[in-house]
Design a protein around this motif. Structure first.
Motif, PDB file in Angstrom:
ATOM      1  N   UNK A 194       0.853  -1.187   0.000  1.00  0.00           N
ATOM      2  CA  UNK A 194       0.000   0.000   0.000  1.00  0.00           C
ATOM      3  C   UNK A 194       0.890   1.238   0.000  1.00  0.00           C
ATOM      4  N   UNK A 195       0.598   2.175  -0.916  1.00  0.00           N
ATOM      5  CA  UNK A 195       1.284   3.469  -0.920  1.00  0.00           C
ATOM      6  C   UNK A 195       0.381   4.482  -0.222  1.00  0.00           C
ATOM      7  N   UNK A 196       0.944   5.172   0.761  1.00  0.00           N
ATOM      8  CA  UNK A 196       0.212   6.197   1.513  1.00  0.00           C
ATOM      9  C   UNK A 196       0.866   7.548   1.247  1.00  0.00           C
ATOM     10  N   UNK A 197       0.089   8.526   0.806  1.00  0.00           N
ATOM     11  CA  UNK A 197       0.625   9.860   0.529  1.00  0.00           C
ATOM     12  C   UNK A 197      -0.453  10.890   0.834  1.00  0.00           C
ATOM     13  N   UNK A 198      -0.562  11.240   2.101  1.00  0.00           N
ATOM     14  CA  UNK A 198      -1.541  12.231   2.553  1.00  0.00           C
ATOM     15  C   UNK A 198      -0.765  13.426   3.082  1.00  0.00           C
ATOM     16  N   UNK A 199      -0.877  14.543   2.407  1.00  0.00           N
ATOM     17  CA  UNK A 199      -0.144  15.743   2.815  1.00  0.00           C
ATOM     18  C   UNK A 199      -0.852  16.441   3.981  1.00  0.00           C
ATOM     19  N   UNK A 200      -0.162  17.392   4.627  1.00  0.00           N
ATOM     20  CA  UNK A 200      -0.823  18.222   5.643  1.00  0.00           C
ATOM     21  C   UNK A 200      -2.003  18.968   5.030  1.00  0.00           C
ATOM     22  N   UNK A 213       2.382  10.521  -7.194  1.00  0.00           N
ATOM     23  CA  UNK A 213       2.222   9.393  -6.274  1.00  0.00           C
ATOM     24  C   UNK A 213       1.180   8.403  -6.793  1.00  0.00           C
ATOM     25  N   UNK A 214       0.118   8.910  -7.382  1.00  0.00           N
ATOM     26  CA  UNK A 214      -0.928   8.045  -7.906  1.00  0.00           C
ATOM     27  C   UNK A 214      -0.429   7.280  -9.137  1.00  0.00           C
ATOM     28  N   UNK A 215       0.195   7.989 -10.052  1.00  0.00           N
ATOM     29  CA  UNK A 215       0.691   7.346 -11.269  1.00  0.00           C
ATOM     30  C   UNK A 215       1.738   6.292 -10.942  1.00  0.00           C
ATOM     31  N   UNK A 225      -3.413   5.134  -1.101  1.00  0.00           N
ATOM     32  CA  UNK A 225      -4.233   5.874  -0.146  1.00  0.00           C
ATOM     33  C   UNK A 225      -3.702   7.301  -0.152  1.00  0.00           C
ATOM     34  N   UNK A 226      -4.468   8.235  -0.720  1.00  0.00           N
ATOM     35  CA  UNK A 226      -3.977   9.568  -1.007  1.00  0.00           C
ATOM     36  C   UNK A 226      -4.846  10.644  -0.379  1.00  0.00           C
ATOM     37  N   UNK A 227      -4.264  11.817  -0.217  1.00  0.00           N
ATOM     38  CA  UNK A 227      -4.988  12.948   0.321  1.00  0.00           C
ATOM     39  C   UNK A 227      -5.846  13.622  -0.732  1.00  0.00           C
ATOM     40  N   UNK A 228      -6.700  14.560  -0.305  1.00  0.00           N
ATOM     41  CA  UNK A 228      -7.553  15.288  -1.253  1.00  0.00           C
ATOM     42  C   UNK A 228      -6.724  16.335  -2.000  1.00  0.00           C
TER      43      UNK A 228
END
Length: 329
Positions: A194-200, A213-215, A225-228
């Protein structure tokens, strides 16, 4: 129209012109090289008539990174009638540019600003298919400050550990040119699930950032699992493209879904494999060629070569910055 890629501050351009973007990935950890050098290398290898230079040419089309605008403008009159194409990346608008390349569709207008996708991670190593649908290792790949504070806290690691998931942080502190990138291994996804990339949190949803990150997750065969963020949402066509979370609580619920819903993990991997085909380097390369050898030359021919001198051009755009920085939509 001759096309030159301008790369300032590099002591050995001849060496850089011989590296392989599909192998020498550590050479592409700065934005200037990711955008300018990599585009040059891939176009040159495909047979397009492009040049790489550390000094400003007197004519033709010159592609430069926004961070190198000052170095380019220092040439002043030496630029002659050169048409300047600035890559904005994560920076402010390069005011000297006749045309801009932006890394997501938010700022593109199809007239002066054109969207080209960010290149995927060079030398990316995909996930081992033998891992199946297991979720045992979740990872963040990036810089420390770009991870949500709640996901840097022990509670997040403890939440994952309680469910048999190891938290892997492939990250360092960003210190501009002094950043120590040697500990990083961003291409390697072989044993990640799982790749997690949720910014502040950010009110404008990080609209100047790319969808890298998605690509990269699609290309690696790993659910994300990404941020908005604007760039991710621009690419989203299906709930299977990625899971979105703005907080730790939402991230925890997303992990619970992946662990608890039969078939979801495999469906996301399969969907990502289909989406990845649109975002390979081979798929992006023709977009560069079309922009630099067809679209922009045609625009220049229609409008002629009469332009404000460089200092006046920059001043006029600076005075109108509020308008030029406003999104196209």
């Amino acid at each position: 129209m001759e096309v030159t890629f301008f790369l300032a501050g590099e002591p050995d351009l001849e060496r850089l012109a011989g590296i392989d973007p599909d192998r020498d990935w550590r050479e592409f950890q700065r934005g200037e090289r990711i955008w300018v050098l990599q585009a040059y290398l891939r176009l040159a290898r495909a047979g397009w008539p492009v040049k790489l230079a550390g000094t400003a040419p007197r004519g033709g089309l010159v592609v430069f990174h926004a961070k190198h605008e000052r170095a380019l403008c220092a040439a002043g009159g030496a630029l002659g009638d050169a048409v300047l194409v600035g890559v904005r990346a994560d920076n402010r608008e390069p005011l000297a540019a006749d045309f801009e390349i932006v890394q997501n569709g938010w700022f593109a207008d199809g007239r002066r600003r054109f969207h080209l996708p960010h290149w995927p991670q060079p030398a990316l190593v995909p996930r081992d298919p033998a891992r199946g649908a297991r979720l045992e290792r979740a990872a963040y790949k990036g810089f420390d400050a770009n991870l949500h504070p709640d996901l840097r806290a022990p509670a997040w690691r403890d939440f994952l550990a309680a469910r048999g998931v190891e938290w892997v942080v492939d990250s360092v502190e960003f210190s501009r040119a002094a950043t120590d990138r040697l500990p990083l291994d961003w291409p390697d996804h072989r044993d990640l699930d799982l790749i997690v990339a949720v910014r502040p949190p950010q009110r404008t949803l990080w609209r100047w950032k790319p969808a890298s990150k998605l690509v990269n997750a699609w290309l690696a065969g790993v659910p994300a699992l990404l941020g908005p963020e604007v760039a991710y949402r621009e690419l989203r066509r299906s709930p299977l493209d990625y899971l979105e979370a703005a907080t730790r609580a939402e991230a925890e619920r997303a992990v619970e879904r992946l662990l608890g819903e039969p078939g979801l993990y495999a469906a996301m991997v399969e969907n990502g494999r289909a989406r990845a085909a649109e975002h390979t380097a081979a798929a992006i390369l023709p977009q560069w060629a079309e922009l630099l050898f067809e679209t922009i030359p045609a625009r220049v021919e229609r409008r002629g070569t009469r332009r404000l001198p460089l200092p006046l051009r920059r001043a006029a755009r600076w005075l109108g910055r509020a308008a030029t920085l406003r999104p196209a939509r």
